[in-house]
Design a protein around this motif. Structure first.
Motif, short mmCIF file in Angstrom:
data_model
loop_
_atom_site.label_atom_id
_atom_site.label_comp_id
_atom_site.label_asym_id
_atom_site.label_seq_id
_atom_site.Cartn_x
_atom_site.Cartn_y
_atom_site.Cartn_z
N TRP A 100 11.84 16.65 10.36
CA TRP A 100 12.97 17.48 10.77
C TRP A 100 14.14 17.19 9.85
N LYS A 108 2.24 21.75 13.96
CA LYS A 108 2.94 22.04 15.21
C LYS A 108 4.41 22.31 14.90
N GLU A 109 4.98 23.22 15.68
CA GLU A 109 6.41 23.49 15.57
C GLU A 109 7.02 23.44 16.96
N LEU A 110 8.03 22.59 17.14
CA LEU A 110 8.70 22.46 18.42
C LEU A 110 9.98 23.28 18.44
N ASP A 111 10.47 23.57 19.63
CA ASP A 111 11.69 24.37 19.79
C ASP A 111 12.91 23.74 19.15
N ASP A 112 12.93 22.40 19.05
CA ASP A 112 14.11 21.72 18.51
C ASP A 112 14.12 21.67 16.98
N TRP A 130 5.79 13.57 11.88
CA TRP A 130 6.84 14.49 12.33
C TRP A 130 7.88 14.63 11.23
N LYS A 140 9.61 24.39 5.95
CA LYS A 140 8.63 25.02 6.84
C LYS A 140 7.57 25.76 6.03
N LYS A 150 11.71 20.55 15.02
CA LYS A 150 10.80 19.55 14.45
C LYS A 150 9.46 20.20 14.11
#
Length: 146
Positions: free
Chosen positions: A48, A20-24, A46, A5, A26
């Protein structure tokens, strides 16, 4: 072991790329591809972590869409051109189109082992995944769609 990150955030800030940062967990980044005429095209990647994926070791999963698979896609030519990558590969994955309908998508992906990944390798693989996906998107799917 690098902090994915943090490395991605530094890179995005330095290049002025959208992150972008997603809740899961990723992360996603829009990579700029400079064209011969000086203009830019963008390719979204993407990322993760997949725990235990590589013989019990955590892997960093990079993926970028090239286009929606249809029977009209020239798989022979697509596979020949997938050799542009050193660390990446091309595959077809289940996905959803812009309207949320199920489809299959041709993606470029890489999944190196996290603990062995240096910052330099991380950034090279990120760029390669974006670049190969962009090339395949342009040649096989009608241009900048992803």
């Amino acid at each position: 072991m690098i902090d994915l990150k943090e490395v991605l955030k530094e890179y995005a800030e330095a290049k002025k790329y959208k992150l972008k940062e997603l809740d899961d967990g990723k992360l996603g980044i829009d990579i700029a591809m400079k064209l011969q005429d000086g203009s830019f095209r963008y390719q979204f990647v993407w990322l993760w972590v997949v725990p235990g994926r590589g013989k019990g070791k955590d892997c960093v999963y990079f993926t970028s869409r090239a286009g929606t698979y249809t029977p009209n896609v020239n798989l022979y030519q697509l596979m020949k051109e997938s050799g542009y990558g050193v660390y990446s590969t091309v595959t077809i994955v289940p996905d959803k189109d812009k309207d949320g309908n199920p489809c299959e998508t041709v993606v470029v992906q890489a999944s190196p082992v996290h603990e062995f990944l240096t910052k330099e390798e991380f950034l090279y693989i990120l760029w390669e995944v974006a670049e190969v996906a962009d090339i395949l998107e342009e040649r096989h799917f009608g241009g900048d769609l992803n």
